[in-house]
Design a protein around this motif. Sequence first.
Motif, PDB file in Angstrom:
ATOM      1  N   ARG A  22      -1.081  10.258   1.447  1.00  0.00           N
ATOM      2  CA  ARG A  22      -0.629  11.565   1.707  1.00  0.00           C
ATOM      3  C   ARG A  22      -0.150  11.878   0.466  1.00  0.00           C
ATOM      4  O   ARG A  22       0.684  11.452  -0.247  1.00  0.00           O
ATOM      5  N   LEU A  23      -0.280  13.405   0.314  1.00  0.00           N
ATOM      6  CA  LEU A  23       0.333  13.951  -1.195  1.00  0.00           C
ATOM      7  C   LEU A  23       1.114  15.118  -0.900  1.00  0.00           C
ATOM      8  O   LEU A  23       0.683  15.959  -0.032  1.00  0.00           O
ATOM      9  N   ARG A  24       2.348  15.502  -1.617  1.00  0.00           N
ATOM     10  CA  ARG A  24       3.007  16.335  -1.353  1.00  0.00           C
ATOM     11  C   ARG A  24       3.431  16.983  -2.756  1.00  0.00           C
ATOM     12  O   ARG A  24       3.588  16.085  -3.722  1.00  0.00           O
ATOM     13  N   ARG A  25       3.929  18.154  -2.935  1.00  0.00           N
ATOM     14  CA  ARG A  25       4.379  18.751  -4.211  1.00  0.00           C
ATOM     15  C   ARG A  25       5.817  19.206  -3.719  1.00  0.00           C
ATOM     16  O   ARG A  25       6.098  19.905  -2.854  1.00  0.00           O
ATOM     17  N   ASN A  26       7.055  18.980  -4.825  1.00  0.00           N
ATOM     18  CA  ASN A  26       8.166  19.395  -4.486  1.00  0.00           C
ATOM     19  C   ASN A  26       8.451  20.146  -5.593  1.00  0.00           C
ATOM     20  O   ASN A  26       8.429  19.971  -6.918  1.00  0.00           O
ATOM     21  N   LEU A  27       8.959  21.187  -5.518  1.00  0.00           N
ATOM     22  CA  LEU A  27       9.450  22.248  -6.712  1.00  0.00           C
ATOM     23  C   LEU A  27      10.888  22.565  -6.958  1.00  0.00           C
ATOM     24  O   LEU A  27      11.427  23.378  -7.563  1.00  0.00           O
ATOM     25  N   THR A  28      11.842  21.388  -6.287  1.00  0.00           N
ATOM     26  CA  THR A  28      12.974  21.483  -6.797  1.00  0.00           C
ATOM     27  C   THR A  28      13.238  21.153  -8.019  1.00  0.00           C
ATOM     28  O   THR A  28      12.822  20.447  -8.901  1.00  0.00           O
ATOM     29  N   ALA A  29      14.485  21.621  -8.580  1.00  0.00           N
ATOM     30  CA  ALA A  29      14.796  21.508  -9.930  1.00  0.00           C
ATOM     31  C   ALA A  29      15.710  20.247 -10.084  1.00  0.00           C
ATOM     32  O   ALA A  29      15.695  19.981 -11.340  1.00  0.00           O
ATOM     33  N   SER A  30      16.051  19.413  -9.085  1.00  0.00           N
ATOM     34  CA  SER A  30      16.898  18.157  -9.284  1.00  0.00           C
ATOM     35  C   SER A  30      16.095  17.129 -10.065  1.00  0.00           C
ATOM     36  O   SER A  30      16.587  16.317 -10.805  1.00  0.00           O
ATOM     37  N   ALA A  31      14.716  16.979  -9.913  1.00  0.00           N
ATOM     38  CA  ALA A  31      14.165  16.151 -10.466  1.00  0.00           C
ATOM     39  C   ALA A  31      12.629  16.566 -10.957  1.00  0.00           C
ATOM     40  O   ALA A  31      11.462  16.034 -10.197  1.00  0.00           O
ATOM     41  N   PRO A  32      12.717  17.448 -11.795  1.00  0.00           N
ATOM     42  CA  PRO A  32      11.144  18.156 -12.119  1.00  0.00           C
ATOM     43  C   PRO A  32      10.009  17.451 -12.611  1.00  0.00           C
ATOM     44  O   PRO A  32       9.090  17.808 -12.396  1.00  0.00           O
ATOM     45  N   HIS A  33      10.421  16.231 -13.454  1.00  0.00           N
ATOM     46  CA  HIS A  33       9.473  15.468 -13.813  1.00  0.00           C
ATOM     47  C   HIS A  33       9.391  13.973 -13.300  1.00  0.00           C
ATOM     48  O   HIS A  33       9.627  12.862 -14.070  1.00  0.00           O
ATOM     49  N   THR A  34       9.285  13.832 -11.958  1.00  0.00           N
ATOM     50  CA  THR A  34       9.064  12.394 -11.367  1.00  0.00           C
ATOM     51  C   THR A  34       7.834  12.511 -10.389  1.00  0.00           C
ATOM     52  O   THR A  34       7.603  13.540  -9.793  1.00  0.00           O
ATOM     53  N   VAL A  35       7.669  11.248  -9.810  1.00  0.00           N
ATOM     54  CA  VAL A  35       6.900  11.213  -8.700  1.00  0.00           C
ATOM     55  C   VAL A  35       7.380  10.198  -8.040  1.00  0.00           C
ATOM     56  O   VAL A  35       7.988   9.187  -8.513  1.00  0.00           O
ATOM     57  N   VAL A  36       7.127  10.265  -6.699  1.00  0.00           N
ATOM     58  CA  VAL A  36       7.822   9.378  -5.555  1.00  0.00           C
ATOM     59  C   VAL A  36       6.654   8.727  -4.864  1.00  0.00           C
ATOM     60  O   VAL A  36       6.141   9.455  -4.261  1.00  0.00           O
ATOM     61  N   LEU A  37       6.864   7.397  -4.789  1.00  0.00           N
ATOM     62  CA  LEU A  37       5.756   6.618  -4.147  1.00  0.00           C
ATOM     63  C   LEU A  37       6.495   5.788  -2.817  1.00  0.00           C
ATOM     64  O   LEU A  37       7.659   5.277  -2.974  1.00  0.00           O
ATOM     65  N   LEU A  38       6.021   6.100  -1.922  1.00  0.00           N
ATOM     66  CA  LEU A  38       6.409   5.292  -0.583  1.00  0.00           C
ATOM     67  C   LEU A  38       5.512   4.206  -0.087  1.00  0.00           C
ATOM     68  O   LEU A  38       4.297   4.804   0.125  1.00  0.00           O
ATOM     69  N   ALA A  39       5.809   3.052   0.301  1.00  0.00           N
ATOM     70  CA  ALA A  39       4.927   2.030   0.941  1.00  0.00           C
ATOM     71  C   ALA A  39       5.749   1.838   2.013  1.00  0.00           C
ATOM     72  O   ALA A  39       6.909   1.294   1.929  1.00  0.00           O
ATOM     73  N   PRO A  40       5.309   1.905   3.248  1.00  0.00           N
ATOM     74  CA  PRO A  40       5.846   1.545   4.590  1.00  0.00           C
ATOM     75  C   PRO A  40       6.358   0.091   4.662  1.00  0.00           C
ATOM     76  O   PRO A  40       5.608  -0.668   4.497  1.00  0.00           O
ATOM     77  N   GLY A  41       7.551  -0.157   4.989  1.00  0.00           N
ATOM     78  CA  GLY A  41       7.935  -1.409   5.165  1.00  0.00           C
ATOM     79  C   GLY A  41       8.155  -2.264   3.621  1.00  0.00           C
ATOM     80  O   GLY A  41       8.779  -3.491   3.823  1.00  0.00           O
ATOM     81  N   ARG A  42       7.922  -1.568   2.583  1.00  0.00           N
ATOM     82  CA  ARG A  42       8.155  -2.236   1.329  1.00  0.00           C
ATOM     83  C   ARG A  42       9.220  -1.413   0.564  1.00  0.00           C
ATOM     84  O   ARG A  42       9.769  -2.036  -0.090  1.00  0.00           O
ATOM     85  N   GLY A  43       8.977   0.000   0.511  1.00  0.00           N
ATOM     86  CA  GLY A  43      10.114   0.577  -0.282  1.00  0.00           C
ATOM     87  C   GLY A  43       9.911   2.005  -0.941  1.00  0.00           C
ATOM     88  O   GLY A  43       8.602   2.434  -0.441  1.00  0.00           O
ATOM     89  N   HIS A  68       0.799  -1.217   0.183  1.00  0.00           N
ATOM     90  CA  HIS A  68      -0.244   0.042   0.123  1.00  0.00           C
ATOM     91  C   HIS A  68       0.973   1.222  -0.019  1.00  0.00           C
ATOM     92  O   HIS A  68       1.591   1.561   0.876  1.00  0.00           O
ATOM     93  N   VAL A  69       0.917   2.192  -1.106  1.00  0.00           N
ATOM     94  CA  VAL A  69       1.735   3.106  -1.281  1.00  0.00           C
ATOM     95  C   VAL A  69       0.597   4.131  -0.354  1.00  0.00           C
ATOM     96  O   VAL A  69      -0.614   4.565  -0.684  1.00  0.00           O
ATOM     97  N   ASN A  70       1.321   4.913   0.580  1.00  0.00           N
ATOM     98  CA  ASN A  70       0.438   5.760   1.427  1.00  0.00           C
ATOM     99  C   ASN A  70       1.202   7.295   1.274  1.00  0.00           C
ATOM    100  O   ASN A  70       0.609   8.223   2.141  1.00  0.00           O
ATOM    101  N   SER A  71       2.328   7.474   0.623  1.00  0.00           N
ATOM    102  CA  SER A  71       2.766   8.620   0.394  1.00  0.00           C
ATOM    103  C   SER A  71       3.157   9.053  -1.002  1.00  0.00           C
ATOM    104  O   SER A  71       3.950   8.041  -1.341  1.00  0.00           O
TER     105      SER A  71
END
Length: 138
Positions: A83-104, A57-60
């Motif tokens: 939970r949703l967040r927006r990041n405006l850093t220039a290091s990875a402008p076209h990515t999405v990060v998915l977090l699943a507790p205990g999975r990765g 389960h991706v929760n973030s």
Amino acid sequence: MTTALQPPLPSHPLLRLRLAPHGVMPRPIDGAWWPRSYDLLVELPRLLAGLPRAWGHVNSVTVNGAAWSEVPGRMLVSNQVVRLRRNLTASAPHTVVLLAPGRGRWDLLVVPPDTAEEAAEPLMAGAAGDLGGAASHG
């Protein structure tokens, strides 16, 4: 009692997602996602529903870039709070990060929705690591 057959919903087009093969080597990008719009409330449930069950389960979710529609602090997806967040850093402008507790954690390249198929396909293949030795020209 009668049961009506439900035709497939046209609002559920095929998910455009390509994931890198699971391996032991860490990768900077775990695949590519080509959403049909920048409306996260529409696109995110489709993405999460199409992920491998092994990811849990991706929760973030963190979207990078300013192009996404308004991002609420959280949303309900398949009866689970994400939970949703927006990041405006220039290091990875076209990515999405998915977090699943205990999975990765999984980082996906986001191919802009208005990208032509001819341009999107090599991006998707490259992010998934299945170029097959083909040279890419930019």
